[in-house]
Write an enzyme that holds these catalytic residues in place. Sequence first.
Site, mmCIF file in Angstrom:
data_model
loop_
_atom_site.group_PDB
_atom_site.id
_atom_site.type_symbol
_atom_site.label_atom_id
_atom_site.label_comp_id
_atom_site.label_asym_id
_atom_site.label_seq_id
_atom_site.Cartn_x
_atom_site.Cartn_y
_atom_site.Cartn_z
ATOM 1 N N SER A 81 0.842 -1.200 0.000
ATOM 2 C CA SER A 81 0.000 0.000 0.000
ATOM 3 C C SER A 81 0.879 1.253 0.000
ATOM 4 C CB SER A 81 -0.950 -0.040 1.198
ATOM 5 O OG SER A 81 -1.891 1.005 1.134
ATOM 6 N N ASP A 131 -9.445 -3.384 -6.088
ATOM 7 C CA ASP A 131 -8.659 -2.392 -5.367
ATOM 8 C C ASP A 131 -8.650 -1.097 -6.173
ATOM 9 O OD1 ASP A 131 -6.802 -0.891 -4.003
ATOM 10 O OD2 ASP A 131 -5.123 -2.267 -4.324
ATOM 11 N N HIS A 174 -7.918 -4.439 -1.482
ATOM 12 C CA HIS A 174 -6.835 -3.684 -0.868
ATOM 13 C C HIS A 174 -6.687 -4.027 0.615
ATOM 14 C CE1 HIS A 174 -3.868 -0.475 -1.079
ATOM 15 N NE2 HIS A 174 -4.205 -0.217 0.170
#
Length: 407
Positions: free
Chosen positions: A193, A347, A377
């Site tokens: 991320s 995502d 995600h």
Amino acid sequence: MTILWLMLLVSLSAFYLGVFIWVVIQHFLTVEIPSALEHPVKFRFLHCAMLYLIALGNILEKLRICSMIKFIQIFQDLIVIKKNHNLVVTNMHFGEIPVRLFQPKAVSSKLLRGIIFYHGGGAICGSLDSYHNLCSFLAQETDSVVLSVGYRKLPDHHHPSVSEDCLNASIHFMKGLTDYGVDPSRVVVCGESIGGGVVTIVTQALLSLPSLPQICAQVLITPVTQVINFQLPSHQQNQNVPFLTKDILRMAICKYLDIDFSWKDNLFNGTCIPLDTWKKYRKWLSSDNIPRRFKSKSLLPEFSGPFNEAAYLETKQVLDPEISPLLADDEIIAQLPQAFLVSCENDPLRDDALLYKKRLEDQGVPVTWYHVDDGFHGCIIFFDKQPFSFPCSIKIVNAVINYIKGI
């Protein structure tokens, strides 16, 4: 007195129940559950739990008891850390930066591979503790020395605290690799991320320090590589898919970049980007670079609104390559090490990975791409959280391990 305590208990119970009912209703009214996702009930439960904590945190913040972000951070570290008897785990500080070192106990006659890991969490959550089990598993399964970096986060610290701390910790570590039993020719930088985005920033920055050992590979797990084009197909398709919904993403970006929330719509619809700037970077940022299989017929056009100069002046930092590393010059991209890119279908940051993949490939950088059709995600953090793990979580961890073991 007993009656008063009973009344207070009943009132608090009713309050907490009311908040929970409200977040469940909010969840069902706003959230989209991808059809490819396995265990949708589990997914809904976890998202409701997250919304519940955010709602309680917002209430505490309005009462000026505790900020919402601090409240979330308190809960994240209640996670159970699993002790791995095959590793030596050491907590240290590089200057003021907390780091955690994972070293295999087994005596080795040769120097081991090194992995520098930057956790995710959008500068809101994520910590050495919440990613401890993942780093421990990486160290054991790849027989590597893993350094996990604990960087400064919100609400007290804004950009560039994350990339600055990760870069400084990495430089410190790389100056003494052999002291930690690491082979200087086999150092991998890995992140998830926001941590994946930091991997791109750090590997680019280290090119200007030729006295240090070269990074041999970069592993980017669902990275954020730009904060300019929020009309990419993945943003439009997954804006209501947990755990990174459009509202959460806007909050995280505005807070970390210290952009007043009143500019959020300009930032996300692109009206803060001058036309000549868009024309300059379109070749890298446009959805034209996204393979057709990821596009749907109902997509909105990119940057369709009129340019807002005031919004540009308040948000122009997003054009800095240290915030949007996708915009780095070709000369820099061409020097980067081989990459392993992980993207998840459900995502909003899926297309960030695809855009960076194309940039690397266009400059001749070897890229291995792993796409997860049922992924979302942040799913990697659940890989060992039984009964809350998902098949996609385990698939990503195993793919990363297999790639690193080949280095």
